[in-house]
Structures are given as C-alpha cells and as structure tokens.
Design a protein around this motif. Structure first.
Motif, PDB file in Angstrom:
ATOM      1  N   PRO A 245       0.811  -1.231   0.000  1.00 40.13           N
ATOM      2  CA  PRO A 245       0.000   0.000   0.000  1.00 40.13           C
ATOM      3  C   PRO A 245       0.832   1.263   0.000  1.00 40.13           C
ATOM      4  O   PRO A 245       0.322   2.348  -0.323  1.00 40.13           O
ATOM      5  N   GLY A 246       2.119   1.154   0.344  1.00 36.76           N
ATOM      6  CA  GLY A 246       2.973   2.334   0.350  1.00 36.76           C
ATOM      7  C   GLY A 246       3.807   2.398   1.600  1.00 36.76           C
ATOM      8  O   GLY A 246       3.635   1.620   2.533  1.00 36.76           O
ATOM      9  N   ARG A 247       4.763   3.347   1.611  1.00 37.10           N
ATOM     10  CA  ARG A 247       5.621   3.529   2.767  1.00 37.10           C
ATOM     11  C   ARG A 247       4.835   4.141   3.924  1.00 37.10           C
ATOM     12  O   ARG A 247       4.265   5.218   3.803  1.00 37.10           O
ATOM     13  N   PHE A 248       4.808   3.419   5.037  1.00 38.37           N
ATOM     14  CA  PHE A 248       4.092   3.872   6.239  1.00 38.37           C
ATOM     15  C   PHE A 248       5.108   4.464   7.208  1.00 38.37           C
ATOM     16  O   PHE A 248       6.129   3.834   7.513  1.00 38.37           O
ATOM     17  N   VAL A 249       4.841   5.671   7.692  1.00 36.70           N
ATOM     18  CA  VAL A 249       5.713   6.320   8.682  1.00 36.70           C
ATOM     19  C   VAL A 249       4.837   6.930   9.772  1.00 36.70           C
ATOM     20  O   VAL A 249       3.956   7.743   9.490  1.00 36.70           O
ATOM     21  N   LEU A 250       5.055   6.509  11.026  1.00 33.06           N
ATOM     22  CA  LEU A 250       4.374   7.101  12.177  1.00 33.06           C
ATOM     23  C   LEU A 250       5.441   7.705  13.087  1.00 33.06           C
ATOM     24  O   LEU A 250       6.382   7.023  13.484  1.00 33.06           O
ATOM     25  N   VAL A 251       5.286   8.990  13.389  1.00 31.79           N
ATOM     26  CA  VAL A 251       6.236   9.699  14.245  1.00 31.79           C
ATOM     27  C   VAL A 251       5.544  10.080  15.556  1.00 31.79           C
ATOM     28  O   VAL A 251       4.529  10.775  15.554  1.00 31.79           O
ATOM     29  N   HIS A 252       6.093   9.578  16.649  1.00 34.11           N
ATOM     30  CA  HIS A 252       5.629   9.932  18.005  1.00 34.11           C
ATOM     31  C   HIS A 252       6.625  10.961  18.525  1.00 34.11           C
ATOM     32  O   HIS A 252       7.794  10.643  18.754  1.00 34.11           O
ATOM     33  N   ARG A 253       6.179  12.211  18.710  1.00 36.32           N
ATOM     34  CA  ARG A 253       7.084  13.285  19.160  1.00 36.32           C
ATOM     35  C   ARG A 253       6.678  13.751  20.541  1.00 36.32           C
ATOM     36  O   ARG A 253       5.532  14.164  20.755  1.00 36.32           O
ATOM     37  N   ASP A 254       7.616  13.694  21.458  1.00 33.75           N
ATOM     38  CA  ASP A 254       7.333  14.099  22.836  1.00 33.75           C
ATOM     39  C   ASP A 254       7.234  15.613  22.949  1.00 33.75           C
ATOM     40  O   ASP A 254       8.027  16.352  22.357  1.00 33.75           O
ATOM     41  N   LEU A 255       6.232  16.075  23.703  1.00 34.69           N
ATOM     42  CA  LEU A 255       6.094  17.501  23.987  1.00 34.69           C
ATOM     43  C   LEU A 255       6.481  17.809  25.431  1.00 34.69           C
ATOM     44  O   LEU A 255       7.196  18.766  25.699  1.00 34.69           O
ATOM     45  N   ASP A 256       5.944  17.013  26.357  1.00 37.10           N
ATOM     46  CA  ASP A 256       6.333  17.117  27.756  1.00 37.10           C
ATOM     47  C   ASP A 256       5.953  15.803  28.424  1.00 37.10           C
ATOM     48  O   ASP A 256       5.595  14.832  27.746  1.00 37.10           O
ATOM     49  N   ALA A 257       5.992  15.782  29.761  1.00 40.24           N
ATOM     50  CA  ALA A 257       5.760  14.517  30.463  1.00 40.24           C
ATOM     51  C   ALA A 257       4.374  13.954  30.209  1.00 40.24           C
ATOM     52  O   ALA A 257       4.168  12.737  30.288  1.00 40.24           O
ATOM     53  N   GLU A 258       3.400  14.814  29.896  1.00 39.93           N
ATOM     54  CA  GLU A 258       2.019  14.356  29.725  1.00 39.93           C
ATOM     55  C   GLU A 258       1.530  14.370  28.285  1.00 39.93           C
ATOM     56  O   GLU A 258       0.552  13.698  27.966  1.00 39.93           O
ATOM     57  N   HIS A 259       2.172  15.134  27.426  1.00 43.34           N
ATOM     58  CA  HIS A 259       1.614  15.361  26.090  1.00 43.34           C
ATOM     59  C   HIS A 259       2.597  14.959  24.988  1.00 43.34           C
ATOM     60  O   HIS A 259       3.816  15.053  25.171  1.00 43.34           O
ATOM     61  N   PHE A 260       2.019  14.562  23.857  1.00 43.94           N
ATOM     62  CA  PHE A 260       2.842  14.201  22.711  1.00 43.94           C
ATOM     63  C   PHE A 260       2.047  14.391  21.429  1.00 43.94           C
ATOM     64  O   PHE A 260       0.820  14.543  21.449  1.00 43.94           O
ATOM     65  N   GLU A 261       2.767  14.432  20.315  1.00 44.32           N
ATOM     66  CA  GLU A 261       2.145  14.553  18.992  1.00 44.32           C
ATOM     67  C   GLU A 261       2.422  13.283  18.192  1.00 44.32           C
ATOM     68  O   GLU A 261       3.452  12.630  18.390  1.00 44.32           O
ATOM     69  N   VAL A 262       1.512  12.968  17.292  1.00 45.85           N
ATOM     70  CA  VAL A 262       1.682  11.837  16.382  1.00 45.85           C
ATOM     71  C   VAL A 262       1.333  12.291  14.972  1.00 45.85           C
ATOM     72  O   VAL A 262       0.338  13.004  14.760  1.00 45.85           O
TER      73      VAL A 262
END
Length: 238
Positions: A194-211
C-alpha cells in the motif's frame, strides 16, 4: 495534493479486528485481566541497546503502573486526510477497517494498548469519532522469532515494523508487508504494497505528545496524512 510531511530518517538497518468505544474516562468499559507484562517490555526487546537512547518521557509513556491493565491515550486528530486514490484504497480494504476514507479536522481520537495475555506483544485499538461515524480497528503487534516487530491487522494483512530513535521522537516505519493466516506469513510482492508507512511519536512534555502518520505509494505519491496531539490517561485499574 501534498500530504506527506517529510522527516529526516536514518538509513535502513538490520536492527531493529474492529470495535467502537467511548472516550477515555467514560467508566463503562469492561474490566481487563491483569497485565501479563509491561508495555515497555516489547519496545525494550525490539530496540535493544537503543532503548536507553529513547526520551525518558516516551519510555514512561509505555510503562504500566502497578494495577494498570492497559494504556489509554486520548486527544484530537487535527487533520485526517486522504487523496482521491487513498480514499478508493481505504474503501477497497474497508472489510479490514485499517484506514478511514474520510477527510476531517479536529477528530476526537482514542488509542488503547494492552499487553497480550500470551507471549510478548500488544493489542492496539484506535477509535476515530467522526461526526457521521465511529471508525475503530484493532491490530496485534508482536516480536517475531528473529527479533523483528510484526503488526497483524484484520483481513489478513500484516506489516513488518522498523523502529528509529531520534531526539524526542520514536518513529515506526514499515519494512515490508505480508499476508497472514493461522500462523503462516506470505510476503506480499512490493508492487502490491500500500505504500511507505511512517508514524512519528514526538514528545512535547511529560504528559503530552504529537503523532503524525503518512502513507506514500512509490508510484502514486502521498495517499494518507494524519496528525494530532494526545495525552496519556491513567484510568484503567484492576
């Protein structure tokens, strides 16, 4: 339609079923069995020595406290996007419910991860609360015999997963796809990926993060993009 958000990834190296649910804290979920192992055990086994390079906030985000049966993450997907072709692909594999075909903003999202009761692995459930539909799907992530991460989706599709540790980030990248049935795995020819899959988990602080999640087909370009911000909930106790 430009969907892919390029990231700077190291070169490849050798290391390395559907249900709807409410939002976290609803309190009406069935209680789970006690955890067979910590969630972090799978990442530690897959990363090896690179575990120590992972940001402490991300390490802690996958550790269960005494009495916790699973980890629950909630937040909003700020963007859920797919191209016309991506939408067609999502509809074609709708029986497996792996990718939503909708385009929407600020979609309430929940991600539950619990340890498998047998063997080292996770059962992952993602739930998108679209205005007109609750889209939910489940997969199993396990450690293969040779130490590689394998993710089994519904409908018989599977994905080999490579992990990359970057500053403040943990990146999940596909390392090929396969079909699985009753313990057997058949490699899927590259033209059918289906294609190249990339998931990035980026830390923001102890409680929050972005994906962020991107799927880019080698011939047809970017097909899917999602990004959102989330936090860990501490509600599931046994």
């Amino acid at each position: 339609m430009e969907l892919l958000h390029p990231i700077d990834l190291p070169r490849d190296n050798s290391e390395g079923v559907s249900s709807a649910g409410g939002l976290a804290g609803s309190g009406d979920k069935p209680r789970c069995e006690p955890a067979a192992h910590d969630l972090a055990a799978l990442l530690r086994a897959a990363l090896g020595a690179r575990w120590s390079l992972l940001h402490p906030h991300i390490q802690a985000r996958f550790e269960l406290l005494p009495g916790e049966a699973q980890a629950e993450y909630v937040g909003n997907m700020h963007q859920v996007r797919c191209t016309w072709l991506g939408g067609v692909f999502a509809r074609l594999i709708r029986h497996a419910r792996i990718l939503p075909h909708q385009n929407a903003d600020e979609v309430p999202f929940r991600f539950d991860v619990r340890p498998m009761t047998r063997g080292l692995g996770w059962v992952k459930t993602r739930t998108y609360h679209f205005v007109d539909e609750v889209f939910s799907f489940r997969s199993r992530m396990i450690l293969g015999d040779n130490g590689e991460l394998l993710e089994h989706f519904g409908g018989g599709l599977g994905m080999r997963v490579r992990l990359e540790v970057l500053p403040n980030r943990l990146v999940f990248v596909d390392d090929g796809y396969f079909l699985h049935w009753r313990g057997l795995r058949l490699p899927l020819p590259k033209p059918l990926w289906p294609g190249r899959f990339v998931l990035v988990h980026r830390d923001l602080d102890a409680e929050h993060f972005e994906v962020s999640i991107d799927v880019e087909h080698p011939w047809f370009g970017p097909l899917f993009h999602q990004d959102g911000s989330f936090e860990r909930m501490r509600v599931q106790e046994v």
